[in-house]
Structure formats: structure tokens, C-alpha cells
Design a protein around this motif. Structure first.
Motif, PDB file in Angstrom:
ATOM      1  N   LYS A  24       2.519   1.776  -3.353  1.00  0.00           N
ATOM      2  CA  LYS A  24       1.592   2.018  -4.462  1.00  0.00           C
ATOM      3  C   LYS A  24       1.402   3.508  -4.721  1.00  0.00           C
ATOM      4  O   LYS A  24       1.378   3.950  -5.868  1.00  0.00           O
ATOM      5  N   THR A  25       1.287   4.310  -3.647  1.00  0.00           N
ATOM      6  CA  THR A  25       1.006   5.734  -3.808  1.00  0.00           C
ATOM      7  C   THR A  25       2.136   6.480  -4.514  1.00  0.00           C
ATOM      8  O   THR A  25       1.891   7.149  -5.534  1.00  0.00           O
ATOM      9  N   ARG A  56       0.804  11.458   3.799  1.00  0.00           N
ATOM     10  CA  ARG A  56       1.731  11.577   2.673  1.00  0.00           C
ATOM     11  C   ARG A  56       3.107  12.041   3.126  1.00  0.00           C
ATOM     12  O   ARG A  56       4.063  12.022   2.372  1.00  0.00           O
ATOM     13  N   HIS A  69       0.834  -1.205   0.000  1.00  0.00           N
ATOM     14  CA  HIS A  69       0.000   0.000   0.000  1.00  0.00           C
ATOM     15  C   HIS A  69       0.868   1.255   0.000  1.00  0.00           C
ATOM     16  O   HIS A  69       0.599   2.215  -0.739  1.00  0.00           O
ATOM     17  N   GLU A  70       1.907   1.253   0.838  1.00  0.00           N
ATOM     18  CA  GLU A  70       2.765   2.432   0.942  1.00  0.00           C
ATOM     19  C   GLU A  70       3.545   2.683  -0.349  1.00  0.00           C
ATOM     20  O   GLU A  70       3.804   3.831  -0.716  1.00  0.00           O
ATOM     21  N   ILE A 117       2.103   8.228  -8.277  1.00  0.00           N
ATOM     22  CA  ILE A 117       2.429   9.642  -8.505  1.00  0.00           C
ATOM     23  C   ILE A 117       3.497   9.778  -9.584  1.00  0.00           C
ATOM     24  O   ILE A 117       3.383  10.603 -10.505  1.00  0.00           O
ATOM     25  N   ASN A 145       5.764   7.303   6.510  1.00  0.00           N
ATOM     26  CA  ASN A 145       5.371   5.944   6.157  1.00  0.00           C
ATOM     27  C   ASN A 145       5.073   5.090   7.373  1.00  0.00           C
ATOM     28  O   ASN A 145       4.929   3.875   7.257  1.00  0.00           O
ATOM     29  N   ALA A 157       8.064  12.097  -4.735  1.00  0.00           N
ATOM     30  CA  ALA A 157       7.554  10.729  -4.625  1.00  0.00           C
ATOM     31  C   ALA A 157       8.698   9.723  -4.584  1.00  0.00           C
ATOM     32  O   ALA A 157       8.658   8.736  -3.834  1.00  0.00           O
TER      33      ALA A 157
END
Length: 366
Positions: A148-149, A315, A145-146, A153, A318, A181
Motif C-alpha cells: 500500500k505504501t 521505509r 500493508h507493505e 507514493i 520490507n 517506490a
């Protein structure tokens, strides 16, 4: 009586076949021998022929042998084979990934023998394996999940950069977003590797004497731009010198994470307080802020990996920083406490043994 929590607290039966069972065998054989003598006397008095005198003892001892064999077989099956078959079946299920297995003990706790203790140890092992499997699943899910963002981006802004009609200002903005990112992704991977090495003790702290007051001042100065940007007020009360014996590079992670969180969660115009004192052989460092604070549930989970209480700031981190802080302090014989109230800020209190103090290994408590 020894049990699973305190296996040395009493005596556990070391044999599944008690002496009383062998006493029964001995008594039975002695009785059968006496009956055999009686049969011999009887057939002699009745003057049966030689064939019958031969067959009667053979048939008698054959019957005795069959009965004793069946009895022995039943005892072995009930006392040993059936429990071991159940344990073997449970082991096979665990090997195939089923960690819900539970094997009941054969006796009540006051009558445990070594096999009961082995079964309880097996159950405890399965429970621990189940917990590890759950943690591993959660860890993989959280990492995915971490990651993926920031990857999304980078992909989106990279596609925007490919557009033909964008201004130089837009191109710069998209490039900065990609860089941010990428830095977040790099930080995540770096923290995962650090935490993994710390938890598996592949990083051995290199303890040395140094001035923690100096280190705190240096770490505070690193956040000078952040203070100014958010117009924060810094209230620092630090001793001229405070010597400790610890790994300087690891403790730098602690101070940087605590200060970073204080800046992150304090609204513009707020106050951050850093206080360092020495007392009774311990160094105490307090980092307080006037930020959003935390509720009771958040305080309970604040040191869990990937836990992020305030999703509005998700954001910016983490969820690994405080997990790193906790592990570093454990390796440094230190302790950390959290005091917080929603809407009124948070206070983190770190306690470390001073140089020369007795290191107890329990977080600075003697």
C-alpha cells in the motif's frame, strides 16, 4: 503406552470390540441352549399338547434373539457409531472453516485404542490447519500493508507530475521518488517469491565447493558507496581462503542481507565489523555493528516474516530479509545466532560446515 507424541512407545488396542465381549456372547448362547434343553424336557414331562410344545421354544428363542440384538445394537452405537458421528460433525465444521474444533478422546490415555489415536491425530491436524490459516491471514495482511505504501507514493507523485507549473528540479525529484517506490515494490515482490520458493522447497540448493572468504570480500565491496556515504568505519578480519560446499548464489543473499542491515541500522560515524574464522570443521562468520540494537522481544521475532523492530527504518526494507537468511541457512545445514543490546548494537553469528565436514542437518551442531 503409545500416545500422540510418541505413537510407537507402547501397545494400542487394535479392536474396539474386546474378546471379553465375544466371550459374553458365547457364554450367553451356551446358557440359553442349556435352558432350551430344560424347557423341552419340562414340556415333555408335563405332557403339554403339541402346539404349546412348539410355541414355547419359538417364543423363548425369539425373546433371546431380541435381547441379544438390542444389546449388540447398543454396543455398536456406543462403541463405534457415536464417536464416528462426532468425528464426522467435527470434520464438517473444519471443512467450513472452523478451526476451533476439538474432539475429546473416548478413553483415558492409559486405555487408548486406535480410534482414540485417530481422534488425537485429527485434533493435531486441526490445530496445524488453524496455525496455517492464521499465518496466511497475517501474511496477506502484511503484504497488503507493505504494498500500500509504495503504491500510494507512486500515485501521489504521479499526480504531482501532472501539474502544469513545476520546475525541472521538482520533476526530477518526483521521478526519483516514483523510481524509489517502484524499486521497493519490486524488491518486496521478489523477496516474497524467493521466500515462497524456499519454504516450499521449489528451489533446490545447488551445492558446490567455493571460497566463502572471496565471496565475503566481494559482498563487502558492493557496499563501499554506502560506507562512504555514512562515513562508517569497516573492520574486516577474513581468512585468505575458507572452502565450503553450498549454493553460492543463496549464501550471497545471506551476506548481502546481513551487511545491508548493518549499514542501515548503524548511525553515521559508527563501526561495522566482519570477522570470518575456521575451527573444528566449521566456518564462522560474524557481522557486528554499533547501531541501535534490539530488546529481548525483538530478538525473539527478528526472523519472522515482515517483522520490523525499528519503525523509523521501515521505509528502507520490507521485513523479509532475515526470514530469507534463516531459510537459506536451514537449507545449507547452517545456523544463525543473534546477540544484541539496545543502544549498543547487534551481532549476527553464522555457522556453516566447512568443505568435507560432516553435515548433520541441525545447524552445524554434531
Amino acid at each position: 503406552m503409545r500416545n500422540r507424541n510418541n505413537p510407537d512407545s507402547g501397545t494400542i488396542k487394535e479392536s474396539r470390540f474386546p474378546p471379553s465381549l465375544f466371550a459374553i456372547f458365547l457364554s450367553t448362547l451356551l446358557l440359553m441352549t442349556g435352558i432350551h434343553t430344560g424347557l423341552i424336557v419340562l414340556v415333555n414331562r408335563m405332557e403339554w399338547n403339541v402346539f404349546i410344545q412348539t410355541i414355547v421354544p419359538i417364543a423363548y428363542w425369539g425373546m433371546v434373539a431380541v435381547v441379544l440384538t438390542l444389546f449388540t445394537r447398543r454396543e455398536i452405537r456406543a462403541v463405534y457409531e457415536e464417536p464416528m458421528h462426532k468425528l464426522a460433525e467435527a470434520t464438517s465444521r473444519v471443512a467450513n472453516g472452523d478451526f476451533s474444533v476439538y474432539v475429546p478422546t473416548i478413553h483415558t490415555q492409559d486405555k487408548w485404542d486406535y480410534l482414540d489415536v485417530m481422534i488425537m491425530d485429527f485434533n493435531k491436524m486441526v490445530e496445524e490447519l488453524g496455525s496455517i490459516e492464521t499465518l496466511k491471514t497475517d501474511f496477506v495482511s502484511n503484504v497488503s500493508h507493505e504494498m500500500k505504501t509504495p503504491i500510494a507514493i507512486i500515485k501521489n507523485y504521479a499526480e504531482l507530475l501532472e501539474a502544469e507549473h513545476i520546475t525541472d528540479e521538482q520533476r526530477k525529484e518526483y521521478a526519483e521518488s516514483i523510481e524509489g517506490a517502484a524499486m521497493r515494490l519490486s524488491s518486496l515482490i521478489s523477496n516474497i517469491l524467493k521466500l515462497n520458493k524456499l519454504e516450499n522447497q521449489r528451489i533446490t540448493p545447488e551445492a558446490e565447493f567455493y571460497d566463502v572468504s572471496r565471496q565475503l570480500c566481494e559482498c563487502i565491496l558492493q557496499f563501499e558507496d554506502a560506507w562512504d556515504e555514512k562515513e562508517l568505519e569497516l573492520d574486516a578480519e577474513i581468512e585468505d581462503a575458507a572452502m565450503i560446499k553450498a549454493d553460492e548464489s543463496l549464501l550471497e543473499l545471506v551476506w548481502n542481507n546481513l551487511l545491508s542491515n548493518a549499514v542501515k541500522f548503524t548511525e553515521p560515524g559508527g563501526t561495522i565489523t566482519v570477522k570470518q574464522t575456521s575451527n573444528d570443521g566449521f566456518i564462522k562468520v560474524t557481522v557486528s555493528d554499533t547501531g541501535c540494537g534490539m530488546d529481548h522481544n525483538s530478538i525473539k521475532h527478528i526472523f519472522d516474516k515482515f517483522y520490523q523492530e525499528d519503525t523509523s527504518h521501515s521505509r528502507e526494507g520490507n521485513g523479509l530479509g532475515l526470514a530469507l537468511v534463516k531459510r537459506v541457512l536451514e537449507l545449507s545445514d547452517g545456523d544463525i545466532q543473534v546477540f544484541s543490546e539496545q543502544g549498543k548494537g547487534s551481532t549476527f553469528v553464522v555457522t556453516l560446515p566447512a568443505a568435507g565436514a560432516l553435515r548433520t542437518g541441525n545447524g552445524g551442531k554434531s
